[in-house]
Write a protein that holds these residues in place. Structure first.
Motif, PDB file in Angstrom:
ATOM      1  N   SER A  55    -117.860  65.840 114.519  1.00 36.87           N
ATOM      2  CA  SER A  55    -116.743  64.933 114.806  1.00 36.87           C
ATOM      3  C   SER A  55    -116.409  64.078 113.583  1.00 36.87           C
ATOM      4  O   SER A  55    -115.235  63.822 113.306  1.00 36.87           O
ATOM      5  N   ALA A  56    -117.419  63.671 112.826  1.00 39.57           N
ATOM      6  CA  ALA A  56    -117.157  62.908 111.595  1.00 39.57           C
ATOM      7  C   ALA A  56    -116.394  63.762 110.594  1.00 39.57           C
ATOM      8  O   ALA A  56    -115.446  63.288 109.962  1.00 39.57           O
ATOM      9  N   MET A  57    -116.796  65.016 110.457  1.00 40.54           N
ATOM     10  CA  MET A  57    -116.086  65.918 109.534  1.00 40.54           C
ATOM     11  C   MET A  57    -114.653  66.155 109.997  1.00 40.54           C
ATOM     12  O   MET A  57    -113.753  66.301 109.176  1.00 40.54           O
ATOM     13  N   GLN A  64    -118.010  61.343 101.945  1.00 49.09           N
ATOM     14  CA  GLN A  64    -119.292  61.753 101.375  1.00 49.09           C
ATOM     15  C   GLN A  64    -120.459  61.595 102.354  1.00 49.09           C
ATOM     16  O   GLN A  64    -121.365  62.415 102.380  1.00 49.09           O
ATOM     17  N   GLU A  65    -120.435  60.540 103.163  1.00 50.78           N
ATOM     18  CA  GLU A  65    -121.505  60.345 104.140  1.00 50.78           C
ATOM     19  C   GLU A  65    -121.437  61.397 105.240  1.00 50.78           C
ATOM     20  O   GLU A  65    -122.469  61.878 105.707  1.00 50.78           O
ATOM     21  N   LEU A  69    -124.352  64.132 106.065  1.00 51.18           N
ATOM     22  CA  LEU A  69    -124.884  64.325 107.414  1.00 51.18           C
ATOM     23  C   LEU A  69    -124.733  65.780 107.837  1.00 51.18           C
ATOM     24  O   LEU A  69    -125.663  66.374 108.400  1.00 51.18           O
ATOM     25  N   GLN A  70    -123.586  66.356 107.551  1.00 49.25           N
ATOM     26  CA  GLN A  70    -123.350  67.766 107.902  1.00 49.25           C
ATOM     27  C   GLN A  70    -124.388  68.661 107.227  1.00 49.25           C
ATOM     28  O   GLN A  70    -124.918  69.575 107.849  1.00 49.25           O
ATOM     29  N   ARG A  71    -124.690  68.394 105.984  1.00 44.42           N
ATOM     30  CA  ARG A  71    -125.708  69.179 105.276  1.00 44.42           C
ATOM     31  C   ARG A  71    -127.071  69.021 105.933  1.00 44.42           C
ATOM     32  O   ARG A  71    -127.822  69.984 106.078  1.00 44.42           O
ATOM     33  N   GLN A  72    -127.403  67.789 106.311  1.00 40.51           N
ATOM     34  CA  GLN A  72    -128.701  67.534 106.931  1.00 40.51           C
ATOM     35  C   GLN A  72    -128.834  68.265 108.256  1.00 40.51           C
ATOM     36  O   GLN A  72    -129.871  68.864 108.527  1.00 40.51           O
TER      37      GLN A  72
END
Length: 78
Positions: A55-57, A64-65, A69-72
């Motif tokens: 949802s953030a993406m 950048q945050e 998070l998506q990578r994590q």
């Protein structure tokens, strides 16, 4: 703001409730989505963490945050 304070105090339940309330009132608050994703990732709830990362993406794919998070959550670790 109260969600961050609660999170730092270790009161994740209150932080989650405050963040979900904030999102209810304004679903475009990217910081709330990111912090929820981080809290759920920290708790080991990868499904919820992925949901809030996505949802953030969706709100801002260049944040950048949100990208971090998506990578994590993609790698499945905090």
């Amino acid at each position: 703001m109260s969600a961050r304070i609660n999170q730092r105090r270790g009161d994740q339940e209150s932080a989650i409730a405050a963040l979900k309330t904030a999102i209810f009132w304004d679903s475009r608050l990217i910081d709330a989505h990111i912090l929820l994703g981080r809290i759920f990732l920290e708790r080991g709830d990868l499904g919820e963490a992925r949901k809030y990362a996505a949802s953030a993406m969706g709100i801002d794919a260049n944040n950048q945050e949100a990208i971090a998070l998506q990578r994590q959550v993609t790698m499945g670790r905090p």
